[in-house]
Design a protein around this motif. Structure first.
Motif, PDB file in Angstrom:
ATOM      1  N   MET A   1      12.993   0.955  12.724  1.00 46.36           N
ATOM      2  CA  MET A   1      12.664  -0.251  13.360  1.00 46.36           C
ATOM      3  C   MET A   1      11.221  -0.739  13.469  1.00 46.36           C
ATOM      4  O   MET A   1      10.972  -1.821  13.044  1.00 46.36           O
ATOM      5  CB  MET A   1      13.180  -0.308  14.931  1.00 46.36           C
ATOM      6  N   LYS A   2      10.284   0.282  13.732  1.00 45.95           N
ATOM      7  CA  LYS A   2       9.084  -0.036  13.793  1.00 45.95           C
ATOM      8  C   LYS A   2       8.565  -0.329  12.508  1.00 45.95           C
ATOM      9  O   LYS A   2       7.764  -1.127  12.159  1.00 45.95           O
ATOM     10  CB  LYS A   2       8.428   1.317  14.369  1.00 45.95           C
ATOM     11  N   ASN A   3       9.146   0.554  11.417  1.00 41.63           N
ATOM     12  CA  ASN A   3       8.632   0.356   9.934  1.00 41.63           C
ATOM     13  C   ASN A   3       9.020  -1.087   9.509  1.00 41.63           C
ATOM     14  O   ASN A   3       8.477  -1.767   8.694  1.00 41.63           O
ATOM     15  CB  ASN A   3       9.278   1.335   9.093  1.00 41.63           C
ATOM     16  N   LEU A   4      10.046  -1.821   9.876  1.00 41.82           N
ATOM     17  CA  LEU A   4      10.865  -2.835   9.429  1.00 41.82           C
ATOM     18  C   LEU A   4       9.547  -3.790  10.257  1.00 41.82           C
ATOM     19  O   LEU A   4       9.446  -4.926   9.309  1.00 41.82           O
ATOM     20  CB  LEU A   4      12.257  -2.964  10.108  1.00 41.82           C
ATOM     21  N   ARG A   5       9.122  -3.819  11.294  1.00 38.75           N
ATOM     22  CA  ARG A   5       8.444  -4.714  12.000  1.00 38.75           C
ATOM     23  C   ARG A   5       7.041  -4.737  11.300  1.00 38.75           C
ATOM     24  O   ARG A   5       6.503  -5.603  10.799  1.00 38.75           O
ATOM     25  CB  ARG A   5       8.007  -4.447  13.447  1.00 38.75           C
ATOM     26  N   LEU A   6       6.687  -3.681  10.963  1.00 43.97           N
ATOM     27  CA  LEU A   6       5.357  -3.644   9.973  1.00 43.97           C
ATOM     28  C   LEU A   6       5.624  -4.147   8.622  1.00 43.97           C
ATOM     29  O   LEU A   6       4.585  -4.866   8.288  1.00 43.97           O
ATOM     30  CB  LEU A   6       5.072  -2.062   9.904  1.00 43.97           C
ATOM     31  N   PHE A   7       6.731  -3.830   8.009  1.00 42.06           N
ATOM     32  CA  PHE A   7       6.973  -4.403   6.717  1.00 42.06           C
ATOM     33  C   PHE A   7       7.041  -6.058   6.854  1.00 42.06           C
ATOM     34  O   PHE A   7       6.470  -6.742   5.934  1.00 42.06           O
ATOM     35  CB  PHE A   7       8.168  -3.846   6.339  1.00 42.06           C
ATOM     36  N   ILE A   9       5.629  -7.764   8.947  1.00 41.40           N
ATOM     37  CA  ILE A   9       4.271  -8.300   9.425  1.00 41.40           C
ATOM     38  C   ILE A   9       3.485  -8.414   8.183  1.00 41.40           C
ATOM     39  O   ILE A   9       2.837  -9.497   7.816  1.00 41.40           O
ATOM     40  CB  ILE A   9       3.640  -7.800  10.584  1.00 41.40           C
ATOM     41  N   PHE A  10       3.648  -7.403   7.286  1.00 44.90           N
ATOM     42  CA  PHE A  10       2.877  -7.365   5.814  1.00 44.90           C
ATOM     43  C   PHE A  10       3.240  -8.505   5.101  1.00 44.90           C
ATOM     44  O   PHE A  10       2.395  -9.069   4.452  1.00 44.90           O
ATOM     45  CB  PHE A  10       3.106  -5.939   5.508  1.00 44.90           C
ATOM     46  N   VAL A  11       4.653  -8.586   4.975  1.00 45.27           N
ATOM     47  CA  VAL A  11       5.133  -9.553   4.067  1.00 45.27           C
ATOM     48  C   VAL A  11       4.494 -11.184   4.701  1.00 45.27           C
ATOM     49  O   VAL A  11       4.196 -11.860   3.820  1.00 45.27           O
ATOM     50  CB  VAL A  11       6.478  -9.570   4.108  1.00 45.27           C
ATOM     51  N   ILE A  12       4.757 -11.322   5.804  1.00 46.37           N
ATOM     52  CA  ILE A  12       4.205 -12.593   6.397  1.00 46.37           C
ATOM     53  C   ILE A  12       2.671 -12.875   6.304  1.00 46.37           C
ATOM     54  O   ILE A  12       2.268 -13.843   5.665  1.00 46.37           O
ATOM     55  CB  ILE A  12       4.494 -12.662   7.974  1.00 46.37           C
ATOM     56  N   LEU A  13       1.970 -11.788   6.379  1.00 45.49           N
ATOM     57  CA  LEU A  13       0.603 -11.735   6.129  1.00 45.49           C
ATOM     58  C   LEU A  13       0.361 -12.139   4.721  1.00 45.49           C
ATOM     59  O   LEU A  13      -0.825 -12.976   4.383  1.00 45.49           O
ATOM     60  CB  LEU A  13      -0.182 -10.466   6.438  1.00 45.49           C
ATOM     61  N   LEU A  14       0.925 -11.491   3.960  1.00 41.82           N
ATOM     62  CA  LEU A  14       0.845 -11.641   2.350  1.00 41.82           C
ATOM     63  C   LEU A  14       1.093 -12.967   1.894  1.00 41.82           C
ATOM     64  O   LEU A  14       0.366 -13.755   1.346  1.00 41.82           O
ATOM     65  CB  LEU A  14       1.772 -10.556   1.605  1.00 41.82           C
ATOM     66  N   ILE A  15       2.223 -13.562   2.597  1.00 41.15           N
ATOM     67  CA  ILE A  15       2.588 -15.142   2.255  1.00 41.15           C
ATOM     68  C   ILE A  15       1.538 -16.137   2.763  1.00 41.15           C
ATOM     69  O   ILE A  15       1.131 -17.029   2.014  1.00 41.15           O
ATOM     70  CB  ILE A  15       4.031 -15.297   2.862  1.00 41.15           C
ATOM     71  N   ILE A  16       0.710 -15.535   3.592  1.00 39.12           N
ATOM     72  CA  ILE A  16      -0.089 -16.702   4.365  1.00 39.12           C
ATOM     73  C   ILE A  16      -1.305 -16.536   3.600  1.00 39.12           C
ATOM     74  O   ILE A  16      -2.018 -17.540   3.140  1.00 39.12           O
ATOM     75  CB  ILE A  16      -0.639 -16.240   5.835  1.00 39.12           C
ATOM     76  N   PHE A  17      -1.916 -15.031   3.158  1.00 35.34           N
ATOM     77  CA  PHE A  17      -3.191 -14.994   2.610  1.00 35.34           C
ATOM     78  C   PHE A  17      -3.247 -15.217   0.938  1.00 35.34           C
ATOM     79  O   PHE A  17      -4.149 -15.252   0.288  1.00 35.34           O
ATOM     80  CB  PHE A  17      -3.955 -13.910   3.276  1.00 35.34           C
ATOM     81  N   LEU A  18      -2.122 -14.924   0.457  1.00 34.14           N
ATOM     82  CA  LEU A  18      -1.954 -14.798  -1.035  1.00 34.14           C
ATOM     83  C   LEU A  18      -2.390 -16.272  -1.609  1.00 34.14           C
ATOM     84  O   LEU A  18      -3.277 -16.245  -2.582  1.00 34.14           O
ATOM     85  CB  LEU A  18      -0.556 -14.579  -1.557  1.00 34.14           C
ATOM     86  N   PRO A  19      -2.016 -17.121  -1.299  1.00 35.16           N
ATOM     87  CA  PRO A  19      -2.419 -18.715  -1.697  1.00 35.16           C
ATOM     88  C   PRO A  19      -3.947 -18.918  -1.594  1.00 35.16           C
ATOM     89  O   PRO A  19      -4.366 -19.146  -2.514  1.00 35.16           O
ATOM     90  CB  PRO A  19      -1.533 -19.580  -1.115  1.00 35.16           C
TER      91      PRO A  19
END
Length: 99
Positions: A1-7, A9-19
């Motif tokens: 579960m903790k790994n899923l949350r980290l994943f 969060i990582f995907v959300i940060l990637l979506i925010i900062f990639l553009p």
């Protein structure tokens, strides 16, 4: 579960900062291109400044430019103009249209 949350969060940060990162790279490339254009313009300006200095200070250079670029001749000189065959046709057509 903790790994899923980290994943997630990582995907959300990637979506925010990639553009933003992509835009940053694009602007960085445009900056490099603009800086190269500036350097090229500065080199051309330096060459033109040298020509201006030569025209102002070197009468032999000034005479050469006047003769070559403007067709100016000294008093008493005879001017010869060599016309190539392809230029003869253009001159003949121009003269024919004037008549």
């Amino acid at each position: 579960m903790k790994n899923l949350r980290l994943f997630i969060i990582f995907v959300i940060l990637l979506i925010i900062f990639l553009p933003g990162f992509a835009k940053f790279q694009e602007l960085k490339a445009k900056l490099a291109e603009t800086e190269e254009k500036i350097r090229k313009a500065q080199r051309q300006n330096a060459i033109l400044e040298q020509r201006i200095a030569q025209l102002q200070n070197n009468t032999a250079y000034l005479e050469m430019v006047a003769r070559d670029k403007m067709g100016i001749v000294k008093k008493g000189e005879t001017v010869l103009k060599i016309i190539r065959e392809d230029e003869v046709d253009v001159v003949n057509q121009t003269n024919a249209s004037k008549e």
